[in-house]
Each structure stands twice: as C-alpha cells, then as structure tokens.
Design a protein around this motif. Sequence first.
Motif, PDB file in Angstrom:
ATOM      1  N   ALA A  63       0.825  -1.209   0.000  1.00 23.30           N
ATOM      2  CA  ALA A  63       0.000   0.000   0.000  1.00 23.30           C
ATOM      3  C   ALA A  63       0.858   1.257   0.000  1.00 23.30           C
ATOM      4  O   ALA A  63       0.553   2.232  -0.709  1.00 23.30           O
ATOM      5  N   LEU A  64       1.924   1.269   0.763  1.00 20.28           N
ATOM      6  CA  LEU A  64       2.801   2.443   0.802  1.00 20.28           C
ATOM      7  C   LEU A  64       3.443   2.692  -0.562  1.00 20.28           C
ATOM      8  O   LEU A  64       3.572   3.844  -1.003  1.00 20.28           O
ATOM      9  N   ARG A  65       3.826   1.624  -1.229  1.00 19.12           N
ATOM     10  CA  ARG A  65       4.429   1.785  -2.550  1.00 19.12           C
ATOM     11  C   ARG A  65       3.412   2.281  -3.574  1.00 19.12           C
ATOM     12  O   ARG A  65       3.717   3.150  -4.401  1.00 19.12           O
ATOM     13  N   LEU A  66       2.201   1.755  -3.515  1.00 19.03           N
ATOM     14  CA  LEU A  66       1.165   2.216  -4.431  1.00 19.03           C
ATOM     15  C   LEU A  66       0.813   3.677  -4.163  1.00 19.03           C
ATOM     16  O   LEU A  66       0.646   4.477  -5.091  1.00 19.03           O
ATOM     17  N   ALA A  67       0.704   4.039  -2.896  1.00 16.10           N
ATOM     18  CA  ALA A  67       0.321   5.400  -2.538  1.00 16.10           C
ATOM     19  C   ALA A  67       1.430   6.407  -2.794  1.00 16.10           C
ATOM     20  O   ALA A  67       1.162   7.610  -2.894  1.00 16.10           O
ATOM     21  N   SER A  68       2.659   5.931  -2.910  1.00 14.23           N
ATOM     22  CA  SER A  68       3.782   6.855  -3.114  1.00 14.23           C
ATOM     23  C   SER A  68       3.699   7.566  -4.453  1.00 14.23           C
ATOM     24  O   SER A  68       4.413   8.547  -4.692  1.00 14.23           O
ATOM     25  N   ARG A  69       2.815   7.100  -5.347  1.00 16.14           N
ATOM     26  CA  ARG A  69       2.672   7.731  -6.657  1.00 16.14           C
ATOM     27  C   ARG A  69       1.874   9.033  -6.588  1.00 16.14           C
ATOM     28  O   ARG A  69       1.823   9.778  -7.569  1.00 16.14           O
ATOM     29  N   VAL A  70       1.237   9.297  -5.451  1.00 14.75           N
ATOM     30  CA  VAL A  70       0.363  10.460  -5.326  1.00 14.75           C
ATOM     31  C   VAL A  70       1.179  11.699  -4.968  1.00 14.75           C
ATOM     32  O   VAL A  70       2.027  11.660  -4.084  1.00 14.75           O
ATOM     33  N   GLU A  71       0.925  12.787  -5.660  1.00 12.57           N
ATOM     34  CA  GLU A  71       1.535  14.083  -5.367  1.00 12.57           C
ATOM     35  C   GLU A  71       0.464  15.144  -5.281  1.00 12.57           C
ATOM     36  O   GLU A  71      -0.403  15.195  -6.163  1.00 12.57           O
ATOM     37  N   PRO A  72       0.519  16.021  -4.268  1.00 10.09           N
ATOM     38  CA  PRO A  72       1.369  15.978  -3.083  1.00 10.09           C
ATOM     39  C   PRO A  72       1.150  14.681  -2.293  1.00 10.09           C
ATOM     40  O   PRO A  72       0.092  14.058  -2.412  1.00 10.09           O
ATOM     41  N   PRO A  73       2.131  14.302  -1.469  1.00 11.77           N
ATOM     42  CA  PRO A  73       2.086  12.997  -0.813  1.00 11.77           C
ATOM     43  C   PRO A  73       0.896  12.835   0.129  1.00 11.77           C
ATOM     44  O   PRO A  73       0.445  13.791   0.763  1.00 11.77           O
ATOM     45  N   VAL A  74       0.414  11.604   0.225  1.00 17.41           N
ATOM     46  CA  VAL A  74      -0.640  11.267   1.183  1.00 17.41           C
ATOM     47  C   VAL A  74      -0.165  10.204   2.168  1.00 17.41           C
ATOM     48  O   VAL A  74      -0.926   9.774   3.032  1.00 17.41           O
ATOM     49  N   VAL A  75       1.086   9.780   2.053  1.00 20.13           N
ATOM     50  CA  VAL A  75       1.699   8.826   2.979  1.00 20.13           C
ATOM     51  C   VAL A  75       3.139   9.260   3.223  1.00 20.13           C
ATOM     52  O   VAL A  75       3.716   9.996   2.415  1.00 20.13           O
ATOM     53  N   PRO A  76       3.749   8.822   4.320  1.00 24.78           N
ATOM     54  CA  PRO A  76       5.176   9.066   4.491  1.00 24.78           C
ATOM     55  C   PRO A  76       5.986   8.272   3.475  1.00 24.78           C
ATOM     56  O   PRO A  76       5.560   7.202   3.020  1.00 24.78           O
ATOM     57  N   ALA A  77       7.143   8.782   3.111  1.00 26.69           N
ATOM     58  CA  ALA A  77       7.995   8.083   2.163  1.00 26.69           C
ATOM     59  C   ALA A  77       8.514   6.782   2.778  1.00 26.69           C
ATOM     60  O   ALA A  77       8.903   6.745   3.953  1.00 26.69           O
ATOM     61  N   LEU A  78       8.509   5.722   1.983  1.00 28.95           N
ATOM     62  CA  LEU A  78       9.051   4.429   2.402  1.00 28.95           C
ATOM     63  C   LEU A  78      10.532   4.417   2.058  1.00 28.95           C
ATOM     64  O   LEU A  78      10.915   4.404   0.891  1.00 28.95           O
ATOM     65  N   LEU A  79      11.397   4.397   3.083  1.00 29.37           N
ATOM     66  CA  LEU A  79      12.839   4.538   2.885  1.00 29.37           C
ATOM     67  C   LEU A  79      13.565   3.203   2.787  1.00 29.37           C
ATOM     68  O   LEU A  79      14.615   3.112   2.151  1.00 29.37           O
ATOM     69  N   GLY A  80      13.020   2.178   3.431  1.00 29.09           N
ATOM     70  CA  GLY A  80      13.681   0.884   3.395  1.00 29.09           C
ATOM     71  C   GLY A  80      12.799  -0.199   3.978  1.00 29.09           C
ATOM     72  O   GLY A  80      11.857   0.080   4.727  1.00 29.09           O
ATOM     73  N   THR A  81      13.097  -1.451   3.617  1.00 26.13           N
ATOM     74  CA  THR A  81      12.331  -2.591   4.125  1.00 26.13           C
ATOM     75  C   THR A  81      13.263  -3.745   4.457  1.00 26.13           C
ATOM     76  O   THR A  81      14.339  -3.889   3.863  1.00 26.13           O
ATOM     77  N   ASP A  82      12.838  -4.557   5.396  1.00 26.84           N
ATOM     78  CA  ASP A  82      13.513  -5.808   5.729  1.00 26.84           C
ATOM     79  C   ASP A  82      12.425  -6.858   5.911  1.00 26.84           C
ATOM     80  O   ASP A  82      11.882  -7.035   7.011  1.00 26.84           O
ATOM     81  N   PRO A  83      12.054  -7.562   4.829  1.00 26.35           N
ATOM     82  CA  PRO A  83      10.952  -8.536   4.915  1.00 26.35           C
ATOM     83  C   PRO A  83      11.192  -9.635   5.927  1.00 26.35           C
ATOM     84  O   PRO A  83      10.248 -10.118   6.549  1.00 26.35           O
ATOM     85  N   HIS A  84      12.453 -10.058   6.091  1.00 24.59           N
ATOM     86  CA  HIS A  84      12.748 -11.152   7.014  1.00 24.59           C
ATOM     87  C   HIS A  84      12.348 -10.792   8.442  1.00 24.59           C
ATOM     88  O   HIS A  84      11.803 -11.624   9.185  1.00 24.59           O
ATOM     89  N   GLU A  85      12.620  -9.549   8.831  1.00 24.86           N
ATOM     90  CA  GLU A  85      12.280  -9.080  10.181  1.00 24.86           C
ATOM     91  C   GLU A  85      10.954  -8.327  10.215  1.00 24.86           C
ATOM     92  O   GLU A  85      10.554  -7.840  11.267  1.00 24.86           O
ATOM     93  N   ARG A  86      10.296  -8.225   9.060  1.00 25.17           N
ATOM     94  CA  ARG A  86       9.035  -7.471   8.927  1.00 25.17           C
ATOM     95  C   ARG A  86       9.209  -6.037   9.428  1.00 25.17           C
ATOM     96  O   ARG A  86       8.436  -5.534  10.243  1.00 25.17           O
ATOM     97  N   VAL A  87      10.219  -5.373   8.912  1.00 30.10           N
ATOM     98  CA  VAL A  87      10.564  -4.009   9.323  1.00 30.10           C
ATOM     99  C   VAL A  87      10.407  -3.068   8.138  1.00 30.10           C
ATOM    100  O   VAL A  87      10.789  -3.405   7.009  1.00 30.10           O
ATOM    101  N   ILE A  88       9.850  -1.894   8.398  1.00 29.07           N
ATOM    102  CA  ILE A  88       9.835  -0.817   7.417  1.00 29.07           C
ATOM    103  C   ILE A  88      10.442   0.426   8.043  1.00 29.07           C
ATOM    104  O   ILE A  88      10.321   0.653   9.254  1.00 29.07           O
ATOM    105  N   VAL A  89      11.133   1.207   7.217  1.00 33.19           N
ATOM    106  CA  VAL A  89      11.710   2.477   7.648  1.00 33.19           C
ATOM    107  C   VAL A  89      11.000   3.576   6.873  1.00 33.19           C
ATOM    108  O   VAL A  89      10.948   3.542   5.640  1.00 33.19           O
ATOM    109  N   LEU A  90      10.462   4.542   7.616  1.00 28.28           N
ATOM    110  CA  LEU A  90       9.621   5.572   7.034  1.00 28.28           C
ATOM    111  C   LEU A  90      10.148   6.970   7.323  1.00 28.28           C
ATOM    112  O   LEU A  90      10.827   7.201   8.342  1.00 28.28           O
ATOM    113  N   GLU A  91       9.807   7.865   6.441  1.00 28.26           N
ATOM    114  CA  GLU A  91      10.002   9.287   6.684  1.00 28.26           C
ATOM    115  C   GLU A  91       9.313   9.683   7.995  1.00 28.26           C
ATOM    116  O   GLU A  91       8.191   9.274   8.264  1.00 28.26           O
TER     117      GLU A  91
END
Length: 343
Positions: A63-91
Amino acid sequence: MLSRLPFGETLRAELGTPGRVRRLASSPRSRVWQAELSGTRVVVKQLIEGPEAADRYAREVTALRLASRVEPPVVPALLGTDPHERVIVLEHLEQRKPPDDWVIGYASSLARLHAATGADAKGTLPDWTGPTQADAKSFLSLAHALGVAVPAGVRTELDGLLARLAHAPGHSLLHGDPCPGNDMHTTDGVRFIDFEQATLGNGLVELAYLRIGFPTCWCATSPDPALLNAAESTYRTAWRDATGTDVQGDLTDACAGWLLQGDALVERAHRRTTDHLARLPDRDWRWGTATARQRLVHRLGVVGVMASSGSGELKGLARLATSMRDTMLTRWPALKPLPRRRP
C-alpha cells in the motif's frame, strides 16, 4: 534501546547506522521507534509475530508503494524494508494539532489516496469484503430481541444491499482503518499511516466513516453536519480532480453496510469471536470514546435518514432502523450522542 532496534545489516548497508533511538507508542501488533540516520529523523516499524503478521506486513509495504505515486504525498515516504524481520523504515512526519475543521483536509487526502490505484492494481492487495448474510441475519435477530417488528420486504432489501456492496465498482486503494490517529496532520496536508489492513475496493466504504461514526476506530465521533457535508463535497471534488471522473457507488449503501456489522462495535482483537449484536440487549461496553449502544444508535439514525430519502431500495430498512433507534433510546434514555470533536 539501540541494541533492541531491529535494524539489520541490509538496512545499515542501505541507509546507514541509526542513532538517538527512542521507542514510540504503538498498537499491540507492532513495535515502533524514532531514530536518526545521518542527522535525519526516521520511523522504524516492526510487525511483531502473531496472527497474519506476514500478510499485514505485505499489505503495508504494498500500500505504501502504491500510494507513493500520489503528489502531493498522502503517505510518508518508504525509505527501506527488511521482509525477514518485517521491518519498514519511514520518513518521520511532524504532527500538528488537527484544526477544528480537520475533516476537510482528511477527506481531500482520503480521496487522493483512493485515487492512487485503478484496475491495473488488481491482485496487488486483497479485495475489500463487506457484510455477509450472517451479519444481516444477526441484525434482524437484534430487531426481534428489541421487540421491533421487521417490515415486509426488508430481508429482500438486505439481500440486494449485500449484492450491491459485493459488486460495487472501483479498485481504490483503501486504507482499511482510516481512523483519527492514523491520519497525520502536517504543514503539507494530511498523510495516512498504518496500512496493515489495506485492500482494494470502492472508496465510499471509507468516506462513509465520517457519517457513520468511524466504525473500526476507538475514536467514534460525529462531525458537525455543516462540516460533514463540506467534507463529503471536498472528497468528491478531489476525486474528480485526480481521476477526471465522478465518484461511483452509493454512500447510503456504504453506511448501511457498516450498520449490519457487529464486529464494527469492538476493537480488532475481539472481531470474529462472537455475535456482538446479540450481546447488546443484555449489556453495553465502552470502546474508546463511546459505548457499543451509543455507536449503534448513531448508525441507526444515520441509515434511517439516508435510506428514507435515497433511491427507495432501502425504504423498509429505513423504517426498521428508525424504529430500532427509538426503541433503544426509550429503553436506555441515558445514551448520549457521539462526541462532535475528536479527542
């Protein structure tokens, strides 16, 4: 605290070594930290082990990746992911106090979020699922338990409602839980967070939150009617600006769908556990800003008014909802309206 931060070698190689780590409040299903990377604040979120954890993580990232296409933004930027640990890094976003007319900006950003996807997104997220025959049966059983006669034709109306909701047009990016608290009011507008329940469907099922009283949220409110009307108009304008089309679907149907669902009277951990509508005649319970009976009385009033002045497909339900509301207020006269303002 740094040693507890789930920030592995892959994320460190991509983003650097985090510092100034601080734990933040979060739901029982996640752990959240604030940290700094090269002097810039970020948010680190981990979906913890539990039911459907991998699915919730996949939904949020998608969802964050799909929503990142919207300008001006409607979600924080997704900066990084670690699927193994189920971690996301956000703006990191600076939250400001929501203004008194917060529903206006909320509705605008919600429309633009919904407009982020179209038919090409089919299959990227689960499809939204609405009320079922079991929900309709439970609702009618509640009417009988309250001593309210069900008008002839209501069962047929509910069958039609369920069919319309199941086939409502649209492939909008639905947040899944667009509650106060999951909307970040920033100087650049409203952005949404926590997409663990994201789906694809018709956006009106979430626009209905404003009118029906935020059915999946601890913070049940009923905005001033003038603000509510302005917010719904803003949503439709923002959708038209983003897509070049008018909103499709029926807001009355969307509100009626939420009325039928007993699971929308309890927090997520208690959903799919029992028939919550069946409990209401014998007991009430508080969740957040309102009790279950308060929430249901509000929804009955909304659907009673909307369905009586709508297309005519739910005229019997309108009479039933009004009678159930009147009966509840007579039986429990101390029930108060939902609060106008968010806490």
